[in-house]
Design an enzyme around this catalytic site. Structure first.
Site, short mmCIF file in Angstrom:
data_model
loop_
_atom_site.label_atom_id
_atom_site.label_comp_id
_atom_site.label_asym_id
_atom_site.label_seq_id
_atom_site.Cartn_x
_atom_site.Cartn_y
_atom_site.Cartn_z
N ASP A 98 36.51 98.19 80.46
CA ASP A 98 35.34 97.91 81.29
C ASP A 98 35.44 96.45 81.70
O ASP A 98 35.69 95.58 80.86
CB ASP A 98 34.06 98.15 80.47
CG ASP A 98 32.95 98.76 81.31
OD1 ASP A 98 32.65 98.19 82.38
OD2 ASP A 98 32.38 99.77 80.89
N ASP A 199 32.31 97.10 86.45
CA ASP A 199 30.86 97.16 86.36
C ASP A 199 30.19 96.56 87.61
O ASP A 199 30.55 95.46 88.04
CB ASP A 199 30.44 96.35 85.13
CG ASP A 199 29.02 96.56 84.72
OD1 ASP A 199 28.69 97.67 84.28
OD2 ASP A 199 28.21 95.61 84.83
N HIS A 328 27.07 106.45 80.08
CA HIS A 328 26.16 105.79 79.13
C HIS A 328 24.86 105.33 79.77
O HIS A 328 23.99 104.81 79.07
CB HIS A 328 26.89 104.60 78.50
CG HIS A 328 27.18 103.53 79.52
ND1 HIS A 328 28.07 103.72 80.57
CD2 HIS A 328 26.68 102.29 79.69
CE1 HIS A 328 28.09 102.63 81.32
NE2 HIS A 328 27.27 101.75 80.80
N ASP A 329 24.74 105.46 81.06
CA ASP A 329 23.51 105.05 81.76
C ASP A 329 22.66 106.24 82.19
O ASP A 329 21.61 106.05 82.82
CB ASP A 329 23.86 104.25 83.03
CG ASP A 329 24.53 102.92 82.72
OD1 ASP A 329 24.24 102.34 81.66
OD2 ASP A 329 25.33 102.46 83.55
C1 GLC Z 1 26.22 98.77 84.74
C2 GLC Z 1 26.41 99.32 83.36
C3 GLC Z 1 25.10 99.25 82.64
C4 GLC Z 1 24.68 97.80 82.55
C5 GLC Z 1 24.67 97.14 83.92
C6 GLC Z 1 24.65 95.65 83.81
O1 GLC Z 1 25.36 99.54 85.49
O2 GLC Z 1 26.93 100.60 83.42
O3 GLC Z 1 25.16 99.80 81.36
O4 GLC Z 1 23.41 97.70 81.99
O5 GLC Z 1 25.80 97.45 84.68
O6 GLC Z 1 25.88 95.18 83.33
#
Ligand code: GLC
Ligand code: CA
Length: 573
Positions: A98, A199, A328-329
């Site tokens: 990531d 990300d 995970h979101d």
């Molecule tokens: C992305 C990630 C998420 C995080 C956000 C800020 O959307 O998947 O989990 O909170 O970015 O980094």
């Protein structure tokens, strides 16, 4: 269409904190992942996407990085990481990192320097502005509630944070920032990693005037038009491609909230000068609205099909799709789009899996999805760990927009912690995730839903995923075939046809708990397809019939007969 390994791969996402704890401190870790590589091998995936494992104060669970070249202490050491990489490679599994470079943690050395003084060499690594009439530089709200600006007393200026105040945005206009990011990426590539999931990469370029945005229900302005797909984002990614990506054989996917088809054709163009593919959000946003994702709305099937089909057909031959229902979101897909009751949990999990895995693109499986894991039955606010849900709860209840009961219902249904409860390995204490106390509660349904039970049962969701993955490896039509939607208006049936050379692949998915009649499209009438997969253990399917609740199947038709494009003669009554 050019064939590449990342087009025919299946990716498995690991959220390390919740995957497997090797030392009993209640937090998943790298040695835990090492102990489960064999499991992933058995599932048959090609690539692991590892959510962040870098050093982080965990304000946003690792998405706030304080050192890109160090491993988070709770997760282990760099030595553990190197062993994991080596062991994964030995099993033929690639590892994708990531890459969180829209922002860092406020505890990153760059920011610690940056906030010291206006003439610090790192000042310009972040986005600092004077206030406007004693208030924030503009009206933007952050993704996690409140203003997107934080005042810093030392220098009497504000810094921009599109996420939490502990996640200051990097200033990509600054060449030194870009160079530092590319150096760090090169460092990981030289270590042997196989790719990056980037990300919120669609947000790295901001309109420099930073104009006010349109105010939403919270009163804050929307930064979207000025930060998403911003003016220089493609220039930056092309530079990143030249400086780093093009020098290695990588898999790259950009998390691109707000991406349109036109933009995706640039980010993920077949020309290959930016990324391999993007995560688009249109299908995930279908149940969103005025109050962002906080509601109980259900996705309408005709709308889901329209969105999926648009991405399938309009990127065809021009750019490459990623395919996902979960990460995970997102809440667990069965609880959102299927049926998590004991009666239909496995059927609907397999149906949703069939629907996704027979599409064109690179499929992503989120840990536990292959077991049909469900949302968590939250009963109180202190069971939540996620900054997004907790902040939204306070902001929207205190702002009088929702009652506490309503908002609690929404975060329970849509909150990200649903995806973050521990992986359910077996029916022993804490689902085999830890011998200690887990950092977030285990879903009480682990006695019924766990990997051990499913690995030992031939008709489990786990073995169904195995089969889907194996089919993709076996049939090029699944990876590369064209796509055509059938019966677009049906609110019950999602059916589509893939075509590749002389072959056709017909996919039928019943999204309801009712029996739904189906009929093959005219060009396949009276032809006998080979049933590649069925979640009812069917051996054959006639040209017309009835689909059982949440039934799904995929049928392959060989070269006999014409290869006219199908007429959309498939309908239901
Ligand atoms: C992305 C990630 C998420 C995080 C956000 C800020 O959307 O998947 O989990 O909170 O970015 O980094
Ligand atoms: Ca641990």
């Amino acid at each position: 269409m050019e064939k590449t390994w990342w087009k025919s791969s299946v990716v498995y996402q690991i959220y390390p904190r919740s995957f497997c704890d090797s030392n009993g401190d209640g937090i998943g870790d790298i040695n835990g992942i090492r102990s489960k590589l064999q499991y992933l091998k058995e599932l048959g995936i090609d690539v692991i996407w590892l959510s962040p494992v870098y050093q982080s104060p965990n304000d946003d669970m690792g998405y706030d990085i304080s050192d890109y070249r160090a491993i988070m202490k709770e997760f282990g050491t760099m030595e553990d990481y190197d062993h994991m990489l080596e062991e994964a490679h030995a099993l033929g599994i690639k590892v994708m990192m990531d890459l969180v470079v829209n922002h860092t943690s406020d505890e990153h050395a760059w920011f610690v320097e940056s906030r010291k003084s206006k003439d610090n060499p790192y000042r310009d690594f972040y986005i600092w502005r004077d206030g406007r009439d004693g208030k924030e530089p503009n009206n933007w709200g952050s993704c996690f509630g409140g203003s997107a600006w934080k005042y810093d007393e030392a220098t009497e200026q504000y810094y921009l944070h599109l996420f939490s105040p502990k996640q200051p945005d990097l200033n990509w206009e600054n060449e030194a920032v870009r160079k530092s990011v590319y150096d760090m990426m090169t460092w990981w590539c030289d270590k042997g990693v196989d790719g990056f999931r980037m990300d919120v990469i669609s947000m790295i370029s901001k309109v420099q005037a930073l104009p006010d945005g349109q105010a939403g229900v919270s009163g804050y302005g929307d930064f979207g038009p000025y930060c998403i797909n911003g003016p220089r984002v493609h220039e930056f990614l092309q530079e990143m491609n030249r400086e780093v990506l093009s020098k290695y054989d990588l898999i790259t996917v950009g998390e691109c909230s707000g991406v349109t088809i036109e933009e995706a054709k640039k980010y993920a163009s077949c020309a290959g000068n930016e990324l391999n593919m993007v995560f688009q959000f249109e299908h995930m946003d279908l149940d969103g609205g005025e109050t962002f994702k906080w509601n109980h709305r259900k996705i309408k099937l005709s709308e889901l099909k329209a969105v999926m089909s648009k991405w399938q057909t309009q990127l065809q031959g021009k750019a490459w799709n990623s395919l996902y229902w979960c990460n995970h979101d997102q809440p667990r897909m069965i609880s959102r789009m299927g049926d998590d009751s004991p009666e239909y949990r496995e059927r609907s999990a397999k149906m949703l899996a069939t629907c996704l895995h027979m599409l064109q693109g690179t499929p992503y499986i989120y840990q536990g999805e292959e077991l049909g894991m469900t949302n968590y039955p939250f009963t109180s606010l202190d069971e939540f760990r996620d900054i997004e849900s907790i902040n939204a709860y306070h902001e929207l209840t205190e702002g009088g927009i929702f009652s506490p009961e309503e908002m609690f219902g929404y975060i329970s249904y849509k909150g990200r912690d649903n995806a973050r409860t521990p992986m359910q390995w077996d029916d022993g204490g804490q689902a085999g995730f830890t011998t200690g106390t887990p950092w977030i509660a285990v879903n009480p349904n682990y006695k019924e839903i766990n990997a051990k039970e499913q690995m030992g049962r031939a008709d489990s969701v786990f073995h169904y995923y195995r089969k889907l993955i194996a089919l993709r490896r076996q049939y090029d039509i699944i990876v590369y075939g064209d796509y055509e939607l059938l019966c677009p208006d049906s609110e019950e049936l999602y059916s589509y046809l893939r075509a590749y050379g002389e072959q056709k692949l017909l996919v039928l998915c019943n999204f309801t708990s009712a029996e739904i009649p189906y009929e093959f499209p005219r060009l396949l009438q009276n032809r006998k397809g080979e049933l590649l997969i069925s979640n009812y253990n069917r051996q054959q399917a006639a040209s017309s019939g009835v689909l059982a609740p949440y039934e799904a199947m995929a049928l392959l038709f060989g070269s006999a007969g014409s290869d006219d494009t199908a007429e959309t003669g498939l309908y239901h009554s």
